[in-house]
Design a protein around this motif. Structure first.
Motif, PDB file in Angstrom:
ATOM      1  N   PRO A  88       0.842  -1.204   0.000  1.00 54.88           N
ATOM      2  CA  PRO A  88       0.000   0.000   0.000  1.00 54.88           C
ATOM      3  C   PRO A  88       0.871   1.246   0.000  1.00 54.88           C
ATOM      4  CG  PRO A  88       0.093  -0.938   2.191  1.00 54.88           C
ATOM      5  CD  PRO A  88       0.864  -1.872   1.310  1.00 54.88           C
ATOM      6  N   LEU A  89       0.336   2.331  -0.564  1.00 55.70           N
ATOM      7  CA  LEU A  89       1.087   3.583  -0.623  1.00 55.70           C
ATOM      8  C   LEU A  89       0.383   4.713   0.116  1.00 55.70           C
ATOM      9  CD1 LEU A  89       3.537   5.143  -1.753  1.00 55.70           C
ATOM     10  CD2 LEU A  89       2.138   5.693  -3.749  1.00 55.70           C
ATOM     11  N   ALA A  90      -0.916   4.868  -0.084  1.00 57.79           N
ATOM     12  CA  ALA A  90      -1.635   5.974   0.547  1.00 57.79           C
ATOM     13  C   ALA A  90      -3.108   5.623   0.616  1.00 57.79           C
ATOM     14  CB  ALA A  90      -1.445   7.262  -0.250  1.00 57.79           C
ATOM     15  N   LYS A  91      -3.810   6.279   1.524  1.00 62.05           N
ATOM     16  CA  LYS A  91      -5.256   6.109   1.608  1.00 62.05           C
ATOM     17  C   LYS A  91      -5.891   7.430   1.984  1.00 62.05           C
ATOM     18  CE  LYS A  91      -5.076   4.315   6.357  1.00 62.05           C
ATOM     19  NZ  LYS A  91      -5.438   3.188   7.225  1.00 62.05           N
ATOM     20  N   VAL A  97      -4.488   3.837  -2.570  1.00 63.47           N
ATOM     21  CA  VAL A  97      -3.483   3.712  -3.626  1.00 63.47           C
ATOM     22  C   VAL A  97      -2.505   2.602  -3.251  1.00 63.47           C
ATOM     23  CG1 VAL A  97      -1.571   4.849  -4.800  1.00 63.47           C
ATOM     24  CG2 VAL A  97      -3.661   6.121  -4.331  1.00 63.47           C
ATOM     25  N   TYR A  98      -2.195   1.770  -4.232  1.00 67.21           N
ATOM     26  CA  TYR A  98      -1.277   0.654  -4.014  1.00 67.21           C
ATOM     27  C   TYR A  98      -0.188   0.656  -5.085  1.00 67.21           C
ATOM     28  CZ  TYR A  98      -5.089  -1.184  -1.122  1.00 67.21           C
ATOM     29  OH  TYR A  98      -6.070  -1.332  -0.176  1.00 67.21           O
ATOM     30  N   ILE A  99       0.948   0.109  -4.727  1.00 64.20           N
ATOM     31  CA  ILE A  99       1.981  -0.221  -5.711  1.00 64.20           C
ATOM     32  C   ILE A  99       1.678  -1.625  -6.199  1.00 64.20           C
ATOM     33  CG2 ILE A  99       4.442  -0.452  -6.170  1.00 64.20           C
ATOM     34  CD1 ILE A  99       3.487   2.359  -5.361  1.00 64.20           C
ATOM     35  N   VAL A 100       1.565  -1.782  -7.530  1.00 56.26           N
ATOM     36  CA  VAL A 100       1.168  -3.072  -8.084  1.00 56.26           C
ATOM     37  C   VAL A 100       2.135  -3.483  -9.190  1.00 56.26           C
ATOM     38  CG1 VAL A 100      -1.271  -2.653  -7.566  1.00 56.26           C
ATOM     39  CG2 VAL A 100      -0.368  -2.051  -9.828  1.00 56.26           C
ATOM     40  N   GLN A 101       2.099  -4.768  -9.497  1.00 54.94           N
ATOM     41  CA  GLN A 101       2.851  -5.302 -10.632  1.00 54.94           C
ATOM     42  C   GLN A 101       1.869  -5.962 -11.580  1.00 54.94           C
ATOM     43  OE1 GLN A 101       5.734  -8.452  -9.815  1.00 54.94           O
ATOM     44  NE2 GLN A 101       7.085  -7.580 -11.372  1.00 54.94           N
ATOM     45  N   CYS A 102       1.934  -5.594 -12.838  1.00 51.18           N
ATOM     46  CA  CYS A 102       1.060  -6.199 -13.834  1.00 51.18           C
ATOM     47  C   CYS A 102       1.542  -7.617 -14.129  1.00 51.18           C
ATOM     48  CB  CYS A 102       1.063  -5.373 -15.114  1.00 51.18           C
ATOM     49  SG  CYS A 102       0.034  -6.065 -16.428  1.00 51.18           S
ATOM     50  N   PHE A 377       2.152   3.476   5.084  1.00 51.64           N
ATOM     51  CA  PHE A 377       0.696   3.340   5.008  1.00 51.64           C
ATOM     52  C   PHE A 377       0.116   2.884   6.339  1.00 51.64           C
ATOM     53  CE2 PHE A 377      -3.159   0.961   3.968  1.00 51.64           C
ATOM     54  CZ  PHE A 377      -3.773   1.764   3.029  1.00 51.64           C
ATOM     55  N   SER A 378       0.830   1.997   7.036  1.00 49.07           N
ATOM     56  CA  SER A 378       0.323   1.435   8.287  1.00 49.07           C
ATOM     57  C   SER A 378       0.189   2.477   9.383  1.00 49.07           C
ATOM     58  CB  SER A 378       1.245   0.310   8.769  1.00 49.07           C
ATOM     59  OG  SER A 378       2.564   0.802   8.966  1.00 49.07           O
ATOM     60  N   GLU A 379       0.901   3.609   9.252  1.00 49.72           N
ATOM     61  CA  GLU A 379       0.851   4.634  10.277  1.00 49.72           C
ATOM     62  C   GLU A 379      -0.213   5.680  10.003  1.00 49.72           C
ATOM     63  OE1 GLU A 379       4.639   6.358  10.961  1.00 49.72           O
ATOM     64  OE2 GLU A 379       5.656   4.431  11.155  1.00 49.72           O
ATOM     65  N   LEU A 380      -0.880   5.598   8.834  1.00 49.75           N
ATOM     66  CA  LEU A 380      -1.909   6.574   8.509  1.00 49.75           C
ATOM     67  C   LEU A 380      -3.199   6.235   9.254  1.00 49.75           C
ATOM     68  CD1 LEU A 380      -1.397   6.885   4.668  1.00 49.75           C
ATOM     69  CD2 LEU A 380      -0.629   8.462   6.416  1.00 49.75           C
ATOM     70  N   PRO A 381      -3.969   7.249   9.627  1.00 52.93           N
ATOM     71  CA  PRO A 381      -5.237   6.987  10.313  1.00 52.93           C
ATOM     72  C   PRO A 381      -6.246   6.377   9.358  1.00 52.93           C
ATOM     73  CG  PRO A 381      -5.097   9.284   9.732  1.00 52.93           C
ATOM     74  CD  PRO A 381      -3.768   8.669   9.355  1.00 52.93           C
ATOM     75  N   PRO A 382      -7.326   5.755   9.873  1.00 54.53           N
ATOM     76  CA  PRO A 382      -8.313   5.124   8.989  1.00 54.53           C
ATOM     77  C   PRO A 382      -9.030   6.107   8.085  1.00 54.53           C
ATOM     78  CG  PRO A 382      -9.085   5.182  11.269  1.00 54.53           C
ATOM     79  CD  PRO A 382      -7.631   5.575  11.279  1.00 54.53           C
ATOM     80  N   SER A 383      -9.085   7.382   8.461  1.00 58.02           N
ATOM     81  CA  SER A 383      -9.713   8.396   7.613  1.00 58.02           C
ATOM     82  C   SER A 383      -9.119   9.739   7.948  1.00 58.02           C
ATOM     83  CB  SER A 383     -11.230   8.426   7.831  1.00 58.02           C
ATOM     84  OG  SER A 383     -11.518   8.794   9.166  1.00 58.02           O
TER      85      SER A 383
END
Length: 401
Positions: A88-91, A97-102, A377-383
């Motif tokens: 995960p990158l941001a919410k 938003v996530y970092i993904v691989q196709c 991302f884990s340190e961001l609040p739920p909203s």
């Protein structure tokens, strides 16, 4: 109502260098379109076929493939199952938003997922179609789009990933939490050019702030997060009634749109650029108040004359003049072309700046490296924090008198 309250600065601005900006939760919420444009639900279902997207021509822009590979099925429609979520990158309030691989080409992308329900509930605040259309232009100074599709109840944007972090995180890593004037000239110049590209596409950004200024792997600027964007002609010709943006960066014209009798143009983005320049050189936005966001709103609305500068962080007269020429009445505010002609930028080669070496070159360990973003991302609040209703000023602001 303008969301992302001023308490964010109480959280992340500390006098202690050991914590400085790192507790700045909301400032890294690149998804948080704090009160944006209208009518998303009816248009967001349109599929943008990946092979229809133009190839980037800018050599600094992207090390990834220019388009996603065309699928063999007739509909050419992607689903989230075609991607592996790496991290995960941001919410934000309206999505993640996530970092993904196709799985088809093994390339790294950035995936923004927004639920249909959220987009419908906040149709006056976030506009999926505008963001998708801007991303699809593939302008080298703006974050580019690789695919857009609906997956069940989610609307998905697959974008290039700017692994150099954002301007907020760059400021966070500085011992003084600021940049030198030479460094600020570079980033401000590229921000101006990116903003100019967006305006030439007939869009206003309306939420320019350091966390929406991304940096690519070469350290160059990429303007991002266009959920608040709206057609320039529509903003100039139609009365605006919903304030959009972020508390400390919002222009007085947008702030007054809740009165239902305001139109505006490119000057609102120029105001936000002035706020960003001030923050790059002075650590805090000029109208920050530890009394809360309504006090900041009042400072913005009733601001007249010159802003004050921190004597501990001396800057040149040219820098002060440019800032004051942006944080002023809309009829006196510099345009983007006038900004480019200002003496503050005398050393800037506008035609070749994107070919130059950035002041800070990210040492990228891998294409999915997220170490240049300050907050995990884990340190961001739920909203994100929610604002309180704006209390109208007791008398008209200076530019309506």
């Amino acid at each position: 109502m303008v969301s992302l309250c001023n308490c964010s600065f109480n959280q992340y601005r500390s006098t202690s260098h050991e914590t400085h900006k790192l507790s700045s939760t909301p400032r890294l919420l690149t998804l948080d379109h704090q009160a944006t444009t209208k009518n998303t639900a009816s248009t967001a279902t349109t599929l943008l076929s990946p092979h229809s997207i133009k190839t980037k021509e800018d050599t600094h822009a992207n090390v990834f493939s220019s388009t996603l590979p065309v699928k063999k099925n007739p509909s050419n429609a992607y689903t989230k199952n075609d991607f592996s979520i790496l991290k995960p990158l941001a919410k934000g309030q309206y999505g993640k938003v996530y970092i993904v691989q196709c799985l088809l080409d093994q390339q790294i992308y950035c995936m923004k997922i927004q639920s249909r329900r959220s987009l419908m509930e906040h149709g006056d605040r976030v506009n999926f179609e505008n963001e998708r259309n801007i991303l699809a232009y593939q302008d080298p100074r703006l974050i580019g789009l690789f695919a857009s599709f609906r997956d069940g109840d989610d609307f998905v944007l697959v974008m290039e990933y700017a692994c150099g972090g954002d301007l907020f995180s760059l400021l966070d890593r500085q011992p003084t939490l600021c940049l030198t004037e030479h460094q600020a000239q570079f980033y401000m110049a590229e921000m101006v050019l990116a903003c100019q590209s967006l305006h030439q596409l007939n869009y206003l950004h309306r939420d320019i702030k350091p966390q929406n200024i991304l940096l690519d792997r070469n350290g160059h600027v990429k303007l991002a997060d266009f959920g608040s964007s709206r057609s320039l002609s529509q903003c100039m010709e139609t009365i605006q009634s919903t304030p959009v943006g972020t508390c400390d960066y919002i222009s007085p014209e947008i702030l007054l749109s809740n009165q239902g009798n305001v139109t505006y143009g490119t000057e609102v983005d120029c105001w936000s650029l002035g706020i960003c320049l001030y923050e790059m050189l002075q650590e805090l936005p000029p109208f920050y108040s530890d009394k809360g966001e309504n006090d900041t709103y009042r400072k913005i609305l009733f601001h007249q004359g010159s802003v004050s500068f921190n004597p501990r962080l001396p800057i040149s007269d040219n820098a002060k003049d440019l800032i004051n020429s942006l944080l002023t009445k809309p009829e006196h505010r510099l345009t983007l072309d006038q900004i480019k002609a200002h003496p503050f930028f005398d050393s800037i080669d506008w035609d070749h700046i994107f070919e130059s070496t950035a002041p800070f070159l990210p040492a990228i360990k891998s294409l999915d490296d997220t170490s240049y973003f300050s907050i995990p991302f884990s340190e961001l609040p739920p909203s994100p924090c929610q604002s309180q209703p704006l209390t109208p000023p007791s008398s008209p602001p200076y530019f309506l008198k």
